[in-house]
Write an enzyme that holds these catalytic residues in place. Structure first.
Site, PDB file in Angstrom:
ATOM      1  N   PRO A   9     -40.603 -20.258   3.205  1.00  0.00           N
ATOM      2  CA  PRO A   9     -39.344 -20.738   3.773  1.00  0.00           C
ATOM      3  C   PRO A   9     -39.396 -22.165   4.313  1.00  0.00           C
ATOM      4  O   PRO A   9     -40.391 -22.577   4.905  1.00  0.00           O
ATOM      5  CB  PRO A   9     -39.055 -19.751   4.913  1.00  0.00           C
ATOM      6  CG  PRO A   9     -40.337 -19.051   5.171  1.00  0.00           C
ATOM      7  CD  PRO A   9     -41.094 -19.058   3.870  1.00  0.00           C
ATOM      8  N   ASN A  10     -38.300 -22.863   4.081  1.00  0.00           N
ATOM      9  CA  ASN A  10     -38.046 -24.226   4.578  1.00  0.00           C
ATOM     10  C   ASN A  10     -38.865 -25.310   3.873  1.00  0.00           C
ATOM     11  O   ASN A  10     -38.650 -26.495   4.137  1.00  0.00           O
ATOM     12  CB  ASN A  10     -38.261 -24.312   6.107  1.00  0.00           C
ATOM     13  CG  ASN A  10     -37.332 -23.390   6.857  1.00  0.00           C
ATOM     14  OD1 ASN A  10     -36.126 -23.440   6.632  1.00  0.00           O
ATOM     15  ND2 ASN A  10     -37.862 -22.519   7.706  1.00  0.00           N
ATOM     16  N   ARG A  17     -37.554 -32.739   6.387  1.00  0.00           N
ATOM     17  CA  ARG A  17     -37.850 -31.797   7.468  1.00  0.00           C
ATOM     18  C   ARG A  17     -39.006 -32.306   8.328  1.00  0.00           C
ATOM     19  O   ARG A  17     -40.122 -32.476   7.828  1.00  0.00           O
ATOM     20  CB  ARG A  17     -38.258 -30.469   6.826  1.00  0.00           C
ATOM     21  CG  ARG A  17     -38.780 -29.456   7.787  1.00  0.00           C
ATOM     22  CD  ARG A  17     -39.413 -28.289   7.049  1.00  0.00           C
ATOM     23  NE  ARG A  17     -39.853 -27.316   8.026  1.00  0.00           N
ATOM     24  CZ  ARG A  17     -40.802 -26.427   7.831  1.00  0.00           C
ATOM     25  NH1 ARG A  17     -41.432 -26.369   6.671  1.00  0.00           N
ATOM     26  NH2 ARG A  17     -41.140 -25.594   8.787  1.00  0.00           N
ATOM     27  N   TYR A  22     -44.695 -33.147   8.571  1.00  0.00           N
ATOM     28  CA  TYR A  22     -44.896 -32.734   7.182  1.00  0.00           C
ATOM     29  C   TYR A  22     -44.881 -33.890   6.180  1.00  0.00           C
ATOM     30  O   TYR A  22     -45.106 -33.671   4.990  1.00  0.00           O
ATOM     31  CB  TYR A  22     -43.836 -31.691   6.791  1.00  0.00           C
ATOM     32  CG  TYR A  22     -43.930 -30.432   7.629  1.00  0.00           C
ATOM     33  CD1 TYR A  22     -45.085 -29.649   7.599  1.00  0.00           C
ATOM     34  CD2 TYR A  22     -42.890 -30.038   8.469  1.00  0.00           C
ATOM     35  CE1 TYR A  22     -45.186 -28.500   8.374  1.00  0.00           C
ATOM     36  CE2 TYR A  22     -42.987 -28.895   9.248  1.00  0.00           C
ATOM     37  CZ  TYR A  22     -44.135 -28.130   9.201  1.00  0.00           C
ATOM     38  OH  TYR A  22     -44.234 -26.996   9.969  1.00  0.00           O
ATOM     39  N   ASN A  72     -48.426 -21.399   0.099  1.00  0.00           N
ATOM     40  CA  ASN A  72     -48.124 -21.863   1.457  1.00  0.00           C
ATOM     41  C   ASN A  72     -47.058 -20.901   1.980  1.00  0.00           C
ATOM     42  O   ASN A  72     -45.876 -21.051   1.655  1.00  0.00           O
ATOM     43  CB  ASN A  72     -47.609 -23.301   1.465  1.00  0.00           C
ATOM     44  CG  ASN A  72     -47.365 -23.791   2.893  1.00  0.00           C
ATOM     45  OD1 ASN A  72     -47.340 -22.995   3.830  1.00  0.00           O
ATOM     46  ND2 ASN A  72     -47.179 -25.092   3.055  1.00  0.00           N
ATOM     47  N   ALA A  75     -43.679 -20.214   7.583  1.00  0.00           N
ATOM     48  CA  ALA A  75     -43.558 -19.451   8.834  1.00  0.00           C
ATOM     49  C   ALA A  75     -44.016 -17.995   8.683  1.00  0.00           C
ATOM     50  O   ALA A  75     -44.474 -17.374   9.652  1.00  0.00           O
ATOM     51  CB  ALA A  75     -42.118 -19.497   9.327  1.00  0.00           C
ATOM     52  N   GLU A  96     -54.854 -20.103   0.538  1.00  0.00           N
ATOM     53  CA  GLU A  96     -53.779 -20.327   1.513  1.00  0.00           C
ATOM     54  C   GLU A  96     -53.754 -21.815   1.881  1.00  0.00           C
ATOM     55  O   GLU A  96     -54.787 -22.386   2.225  1.00  0.00           O
ATOM     56  CB  GLU A  96     -54.066 -19.470   2.758  1.00  0.00           C
ATOM     57  CG  GLU A  96     -53.068 -19.655   3.884  1.00  0.00           C
ATOM     58  CD  GLU A  96     -53.496 -18.897   5.147  1.00  0.00           C
ATOM     59  OE1 GLU A  96     -54.488 -18.134   5.113  1.00  0.00           O
ATOM     60  OE2 GLU A  96     -52.831 -19.100   6.188  1.00  0.00           O
ATOM     61  N   HIS A  98     -51.794 -25.032   4.082  1.00  0.00           N
ATOM     62  CA  HIS A  98     -50.832 -25.548   5.064  1.00  0.00           C
ATOM     63  C   HIS A  98     -50.900 -27.067   5.072  1.00  0.00           C
ATOM     64  O   HIS A  98     -52.000 -27.633   5.095  1.00  0.00           O
ATOM     65  CB  HIS A  98     -51.131 -25.011   6.464  1.00  0.00           C
ATOM     66  CG  HIS A  98     -51.054 -23.522   6.518  1.00  0.00           C
ATOM     67  ND1 HIS A  98     -49.859 -22.847   6.470  1.00  0.00           N
ATOM     68  CD2 HIS A  98     -52.033 -22.580   6.526  1.00  0.00           C
ATOM     69  CE1 HIS A  98     -50.107 -21.550   6.463  1.00  0.00           C
ATOM     70  NE2 HIS A  98     -51.409 -21.360   6.495  1.00  0.00           N
ATOM     71  N   ARG A 105     -51.544 -27.103  16.538  1.00  0.00           N
ATOM     72  CA  ARG A 105     -50.122 -27.035  16.892  1.00  0.00           C
ATOM     73  C   ARG A 105     -49.870 -25.930  17.918  1.00  0.00           C
ATOM     74  O   ARG A 105     -50.775 -25.516  18.624  1.00  0.00           O
ATOM     75  CB  ARG A 105     -49.300 -26.870  15.610  1.00  0.00           C
ATOM     76  CG  ARG A 105     -49.513 -28.060  14.650  1.00  0.00           C
ATOM     77  CD  ARG A 105     -48.658 -27.942  13.431  1.00  0.00           C
ATOM     78  NE  ARG A 105     -47.237 -27.928  13.775  1.00  0.00           N
ATOM     79  CZ  ARG A 105     -46.271 -27.539  12.937  1.00  0.00           C
ATOM     80  NH1 ARG A 105     -46.594 -27.140  11.721  1.00  0.00           N
ATOM     81  NH2 ARG A 105     -45.019 -27.554  13.326  1.00  0.00           N
TER      82      ARG A 105
HETATM   83  C1  DQA Z   1     -46.785 -24.722   7.431  1.00  0.00           C
HETATM   84  C2  DQA Z   1     -47.163 -24.385   8.883  1.00  0.00           C
HETATM   85  C3  DQA Z   1     -46.305 -23.242   9.414  1.00  0.00           C
HETATM   86  O1  DQA Z   1     -46.654 -22.954  10.755  1.00  0.00           O
HETATM   87  C4  DQA Z   1     -44.842 -23.624   9.373  1.00  0.00           C
HETATM   88  O2  DQA Z   1     -44.031 -22.544   9.792  1.00  0.00           O
HETATM   89  C5  DQA Z   1     -44.410 -24.139   8.049  1.00  0.00           C
HETATM   90  C6  DQA Z   1     -45.298 -24.997   7.278  1.00  0.00           C
HETATM   91  C7  DQA Z   1     -47.535 -25.971   6.913  1.00  0.00           C
HETATM   92  O3  DQA Z   1     -47.525 -26.181   5.698  1.00  0.00           O
HETATM   93  O4  DQA Z   1     -48.099 -26.740   7.707  1.00  0.00           O
HETATM   94  O5  DQA Z   1     -43.266 -23.935   7.632  1.00  0.00           O
HETATM   95  O6  DQA Z   1     -47.164 -23.637   6.589  1.00  0.00           O
END
Ligand code: DQA
Length: 148
Positions: A9-10, A17, A22, A72, A75, A96, A98, A105
């Site tokens: 998501p997002n 964003r 990011y 990835n 959230a 995985e 990020h 964080r």
């Molecule tokens: C994320 C880190 C997560 O905590 C966050 O909710 C994201 C992006 C990252 O790529 O750093 O949406 O996965």
């Protein structure tokens, strides 16, 4: 060799964003850099993004024909038992990713429900993490093929 790439998501909003966290690369830019590397590594990518937990579970359940997953979970990393269980169920090696270093964080981001079922985690290298993750996934998949 086929690698499944899943963005949660997002991540469709990358570029605009929270660019202080990011960066300014869009998901399309990241996907293009992955496709370029995939060509060099002679692997095929199936790239997806979804804002919906159940859709991500479906993608993972249908990953059987793939040699590895790069994900990835965004959230859902911190909340989704369903995504964790799907990864455990399919037994496809999973990396995985990020963009940000989740351990630097907020405290709620320090816990990943995914990492215990992933082969490994790459966190904090920005968009480069996807390329590192793809290299790792291909190398794990090659090793697995060699052993079977
Ligand atoms: C994320 C880190 C997560 O905590 C966050 O909710 C994201 C992006 C990252 O790529 O750093 O949406 O996965």
């Amino acid at each position: 060799m086929k690698i499944l790439v899943i963005n949660g998501p997002n991540l469709n909003l990358l570029g605009t964003r929270e660019s202080d966290i990011y960066g300014t690369m869009t998901l399309e830019d990241i996907n293009a850099s992955m496709q370029k590397l995939a060509k060099e590594l002679k692997v095929k990518l199936a790239i997806h993004q979804s804002n919906h937990e159940g859709d991500i579970v479906d993608l993972i359940q249908n990953a059987k024909g793939h040699d590895a997953i790069v994900i990835n979970p965004a959230a859902y990393t911190h909340t989704s038992v369903a995504i964790r269980d799907a990864i455990a169920a399919v037994e496809v090696p999973t990396v995985e990713i990020h963009l940000s270093n989740i351990y630097k964080r907020e405290e709620f981001r320090h816990k990943s429900l995914i990492s215990a079922v992933a082969h490994g985690q790459i966190s904090g290298f920005g968009p480069e993490g996807y390329l590192l993750g793809l290299r790792a996934a291909v190398s794990i998949a090659h090793a697995k093929k060699g052993n079977s």
